[in-house]
Write a protein that holds these residues in place. Structure first.
Motif, PDB file in Angstrom:
ATOM      1  N   GLU A  11       0.841  -1.204   0.000  1.00 21.43           N
ATOM      2  CA  GLU A  11       0.000   0.000   0.000  1.00 21.43           C
ATOM      3  C   GLU A  11       0.875   1.252   0.000  1.00 21.43           C
ATOM      4  O   GLU A  11       0.666   2.181  -0.782  1.00 21.43           O
ATOM      5  CB  GLU A  11      -0.908  -0.025   1.227  1.00 21.43           C
ATOM      6  CG  GLU A  11      -2.148   0.817   1.083  1.00 21.43           C
ATOM      7  CD  GLU A  11      -3.115   0.274   0.024  1.00 21.43           C
ATOM      8  OE1 GLU A  11      -3.013  -0.907  -0.348  1.00 21.43           O
ATOM      9  OE2 GLU A  11      -3.934   1.076  -0.457  1.00 21.43           O
ATOM     10  N   ASN A  12       1.873   1.277   0.857  1.00 18.35           N
ATOM     11  CA  ASN A  12       2.738   2.452   0.986  1.00 18.35           C
ATOM     12  C   ASN A  12       3.517   2.693  -0.297  1.00 18.35           C
ATOM     13  O   ASN A  12       3.604   3.822  -0.791  1.00 18.35           O
ATOM     14  CB  ASN A  12       3.703   2.250   2.163  1.00 18.35           C
ATOM     15  CG  ASN A  12       4.571   3.468   2.388  1.00 18.35           C
ATOM     16  OD1 ASN A  12       4.097   4.596   2.349  1.00 18.35           O
ATOM     17  ND2 ASN A  12       5.850   3.248   2.566  1.00 18.35           N
TER      18      ASN A  12
ATOM     19  N   HIS B  12       2.676   1.799  -3.272  1.00 14.85           N
ATOM     20  CA  HIS B  12       1.747   2.250  -4.322  1.00 14.85           C
ATOM     21  C   HIS B  12       1.373   3.718  -4.093  1.00 14.85           C
ATOM     22  O   HIS B  12       1.437   4.538  -5.007  1.00 14.85           O
ATOM     23  CB  HIS B  12       0.495   1.361  -4.305  1.00 14.85           C
ATOM     24  CG  HIS B  12      -0.585   1.831  -5.241  1.00 14.85           C
ATOM     25  ND1 HIS B  12      -1.808   2.309  -4.788  1.00 14.85           N
ATOM     26  CD2 HIS B  12      -0.615   1.932  -6.594  1.00 14.85           C
ATOM     27  CE1 HIS B  12      -2.543   2.666  -5.817  1.00 14.85           C
ATOM     28  NE2 HIS B  12      -1.856   2.451  -6.927  1.00 14.85           N
ATOM     29  N   GLU B  13       1.040   4.050  -2.827  1.00 18.65           N
ATOM     30  CA  GLU B  13       0.625   5.435  -2.513  1.00 18.65           C
ATOM     31  C   GLU B  13       1.753   6.425  -2.795  1.00 18.65           C
ATOM     32  O   GLU B  13       1.528   7.552  -3.203  1.00 18.65           O
ATOM     33  CB  GLU B  13       0.201   5.539  -1.049  1.00 18.65           C
ATOM     34  CG  GLU B  13      -1.230   5.062  -0.803  1.00 18.65           C
ATOM     35  CD  GLU B  13      -1.612   5.063   0.680  1.00 18.65           C
ATOM     36  OE1 GLU B  13      -2.623   4.434   1.012  1.00 18.65           O
ATOM     37  OE2 GLU B  13      -0.886   5.684   1.496  1.00 18.65           O
ATOM     38  N   SER B  14       3.003   5.963  -2.554  1.00 16.81           N
ATOM     39  CA  SER B  14       4.121   6.894  -2.789  1.00 16.81           C
ATOM     40  C   SER B  14       4.653   6.772  -4.220  1.00 16.81           C
ATOM     41  O   SER B  14       5.783   7.156  -4.512  1.00 16.81           O
ATOM     42  CB  SER B  14       5.239   6.664  -1.765  1.00 16.81           C
ATOM     43  OG  SER B  14       5.392   5.297  -1.524  1.00 16.81           O
TER      44      SER B  14
END
Ligand SMILES: Cc1cc2cn([C@H]3C[C@H](O)[C@@H](CO)O3)c(=O)nc2[nH]1
Length: 222
Positions: free
Chosen positions: A102-103, A105-107
């Motif tokens: 998730e991290n 992808h988000e970044s």
């Protein structure tokens, strides 16, 4: 894995440097507990390739490769048979997908197409394989505290990890395991304050040891 003799499965979750290894070492003295640490040495040598080093040197290029391999090694731990009554795992398929992937992808360090593929793998696994966990122990920490520890520990691949990365991972762990607003939480969560020093941490662990070892339930069965 036959459900009947599946061990009480506890996963230890928390940011980098939050003291997971300390907790796992505390329980390695118990005969009836199988402790499965993160296989970092495997991640450092996949047919001679150090995926952990590749990840930190060029996360945009290597995050899918690294997280795909981690997902495999976590699946291996989740499905590992054991005669022990309790299986204690360091991290899990769940933190892999809900926190680290998730991290990345988000970044924008993982392409949407890559995120879609590794998410398909994750969805298939939790639908088709028994990877249930019974308890999550969440080592809650402040980013500044663990960032200092990471630099002191000086794992060679992590020497350039910026505080911003640790802050992002912290927020993602909090949304998942403390606020419980971002992703499914697969088991009850037991929180431990991981900002404290070693002695205090060990004291906290001894206070919750019976819950982690599921002592009362086992006594009921015996
Ligand atoms: C499940 C899972 C564990 C895990 C660890 N890591 C990194 C964080 C640390 O630098 C190192 C050991 O935990 O590996 C990661 O990037 N992605 C992960 N996914």
């Amino acid at each position: 894995m036959d459900k009947r003799n599946k061990p009480f499965t506890v996963v230890i979750e928390g940011n980098i440097g939050s003291g997971k290894t300390t907790l796992l070492n505390y329980f390695s003295k118990y005969r009836d507990v199988e402790v499965l640490q993160e296989p970092v040495e495997k991640w450092r040598n996949v047919d001679g390739h150090n995926l952990l080093s590749l990840l930190y040197d060029d996360p945009a290029r290597w995050s899918l490769t690294f997280q795909t391999h981690v997902q495999l090694t976590m699946l291996d731990h989740h499905t590992k048979e054991t005669s022990a009554k309790v299986k204690l795992m360091e991290r899990s398929l769940f933190s892999g997908r809900y926190c680290f992937v998730e991290n990345l992808h988000e970044s924008k360090l993982m392409e949407p197409a890559e995120y879609a593929v590794i998410s398909e793998w994750f969805k298939w696994i939790i639908k088709n394989v028994d990877v249930e966990v019974d308890l999550i122990v969440y080592l809650r920490s402040d980013p500044e505290v663990v960032h200092k520890r990471i630099l002191q520990r000086a794992r060679k691949e992590e020497k350039t990890v910026p505080l911003s990365y640790i802050v992002a991972l912290h927020e993602i762990h909090e949304d998942w395991l403390h606020h419980k607003v971002s992703h499914p939480v697969p088991a009850p969560v037991l929180e431990i304050d991981a900002n404290v020093d070693l002695t205090e941490m060990l004291k906290q662990i001894s206070l919750v040891e019976n819950q982690i070892l599921n002592r009362k339930a086992i006594k009921r069965v015996l």
